[in-house]
Design a protein around this motif. Structure first.
Motif, PDB file in Angstrom:
ATOM      1  N   MET A   9     -22.280   9.012  -9.211  1.00  0.00           N
ATOM      2  CA  MET A   9     -21.674  10.326  -8.974  1.00  0.00           C
ATOM      3  C   MET A   9     -20.232  10.219  -9.438  1.00  0.00           C
ATOM      4  O   MET A   9     -19.359   9.799  -8.668  1.00  0.00           O
ATOM      5  N   LEU A  14     -23.755   6.053  -5.162  1.00  0.00           N
ATOM      6  CA  LEU A  14     -24.326   6.494  -3.897  1.00  0.00           C
ATOM      7  C   LEU A  14     -25.648   5.777  -3.644  1.00  0.00           C
ATOM      8  O   LEU A  14     -26.527   5.756  -4.497  1.00  0.00           O
ATOM      9  N   LEU A  46     -20.774   4.731  -1.750  1.00  0.00           N
ATOM     10  CA  LEU A  46     -21.127   5.491  -0.549  1.00  0.00           C
ATOM     11  C   LEU A  46     -22.495   5.002  -0.089  1.00  0.00           C
ATOM     12  O   LEU A  46     -23.441   4.986  -0.874  1.00  0.00           O
ATOM     13  N   ALA A 106     -21.800  12.669   3.577  1.00  0.00           N
ATOM     14  CA  ALA A 106     -21.549  12.221   2.200  1.00  0.00           C
ATOM     15  C   ALA A 106     -20.355  12.940   1.582  1.00  0.00           C
ATOM     16  O   ALA A 106     -19.556  12.339   0.869  1.00  0.00           O
ATOM     17  N   GLU A 107     -20.241  14.225   1.885  1.00  0.00           N
ATOM     18  CA  GLU A 107     -19.145  14.974   1.284  1.00  0.00           C
ATOM     19  C   GLU A 107     -17.777  14.461   1.757  1.00  0.00           C
ATOM     20  O   GLU A 107     -16.864  14.257   0.968  1.00  0.00           O
ATOM     21  N   MET A 110     -17.083  11.092   0.236  1.00  0.00           N
ATOM     22  CA  MET A 110     -16.650  11.235  -1.154  1.00  0.00           C
ATOM     23  C   MET A 110     -15.165  11.611  -1.204  1.00  0.00           C
ATOM     24  O   MET A 110     -14.402  11.078  -2.016  1.00  0.00           O
TER      25      MET A 110
ATOM     26  N   LEU B   7     -28.334  15.383   1.247  1.00  0.00           N
ATOM     27  CA  LEU B   7     -26.890  15.162   1.241  1.00  0.00           C
ATOM     28  C   LEU B   7     -26.178  16.297   0.535  1.00  0.00           C
ATOM     29  O   LEU B   7     -26.613  16.751  -0.514  1.00  0.00           O
ATOM     30  N   ARG B   8     -25.073  16.722   1.113  1.00  0.00           N
ATOM     31  CA  ARG B   8     -24.291  17.761   0.475  1.00  0.00           C
ATOM     32  C   ARG B   8     -23.268  17.130  -0.460  1.00  0.00           C
ATOM     33  O   ARG B   8     -22.556  16.204  -0.072  1.00  0.00           O
ATOM     34  N   MET B   9     -23.228  17.640  -1.677  1.00  0.00           N
ATOM     35  CA  MET B   9     -22.254  17.157  -2.662  1.00  0.00           C
ATOM     36  C   MET B   9     -21.572  18.393  -3.223  1.00  0.00           C
ATOM     37  O   MET B   9     -22.063  19.003  -4.179  1.00  0.00           O
ATOM     38  N   GLY B  10     -20.461  18.779  -2.632  1.00  0.00           N
ATOM     39  CA  GLY B  10     -19.785  19.993  -3.075  1.00  0.00           C
ATOM     40  C   GLY B  10     -20.711  21.179  -2.868  1.00  0.00           C
ATOM     41  O   GLY B  10     -21.243  21.369  -1.777  1.00  0.00           O
ATOM     42  N   GLU B 107     -25.972  12.032 -12.437  1.00  0.00           N
ATOM     43  CA  GLU B 107     -24.711  12.537 -12.969  1.00  0.00           C
ATOM     44  C   GLU B 107     -24.925  13.659 -13.990  1.00  0.00           C
ATOM     45  O   GLU B 107     -24.252  14.682 -13.958  1.00  0.00           O
ATOM     46  N   MET B 110     -26.086  16.776 -12.241  1.00  0.00           N
ATOM     47  CA  MET B 110     -24.963  17.458 -11.594  1.00  0.00           C
ATOM     48  C   MET B 110     -24.186  18.272 -12.629  1.00  0.00           C
ATOM     49  O   MET B 110     -23.808  19.421 -12.375  1.00  0.00           O
TER      50      MET B 110
END
Lengths: 120, 120
Positions: A9, A14, A46, A106-107, A110, B7-10, B107, B110
């Motif tokens: 990421m 991760l 992470l 996770a957010e 990060m 999982l939250r990523m942004g 990646e 995303m």
């Protein structure tokens, strides 16, 4: 052989741990992670344990090993998604996970890695 | 009960599938995901299957269902990390996964979601 996936990421990696860890799997994860840190020049790792309901001393040691390994490869480790019951168990077991930062999810983990890698 | 972590990523959600799926787990994932899309107003869902060596028609259908579900909740789905053997199996099974975009790794997936959600 079964392996824990490592996702890239941006400049971080991760790892989501969902399955029961055993010796072989833990060793494979450590090797894979070291290789990926080198290859991607990742600045942070992470480790998400939100699906683990139990963390015993074996997993605790594995997390500490990963953190130590990452550190000597110039990457920081943040443990995220710990369930409340797991946190209680860790404290009761006396596993303080030295060198491992924690974040709620996770957010946030990060965001923590981003702050740390820009100030480093 | 065992659950697949989300999982939250942004503004995106990430689901890493590592364990054998069965009916209950797939249903729970769909419910959890719908709930999380609503709660986080996520614009996209990344499904990582890099640790799956076999994708059968059950998993194929589950992925299609998730994509359909996400779509009516205004989120896009990108499937990432497919192993070459899995890609071959999917084609042989005639599972074309309509409505599911794919990317080589998390990646790139995303990046794809970012491009799509800014042009949408």
């Amino acid at each position: 052989m079964e392996r824990i996936p490592i996702l890239r990421m941006g400049e971080f990696l991760l790892v989501t741990i969902q399955v029961d860890m055993h010796d072989q799997l833990a060793l494979a994860l450590q090797e894979d992670l070291a290789e990926r840190i080198r290859k991607t020049q990742a600045r942070g790792v992470l480790i998400d344990i939100s699906s683990l309901e139990i963390v015993d001393s074996f997993i605790g040691r594995m997390i500490s090993t990963i953190a130590g390994l990452s550190k000597i490869m110039d990457a920081q480790t943040v443990l995220v998604g710990m369930q409340p019951a797991v946190a209680i168990t860790l404290v009761e077991l006396g596993l303080s996970l030295p060198g491992v930062a924690t974040a709620l999810d996770a957010e946030r983990g990060m965001a923590l890695l981003r702050r740390r890698s820009t100030t480093a």
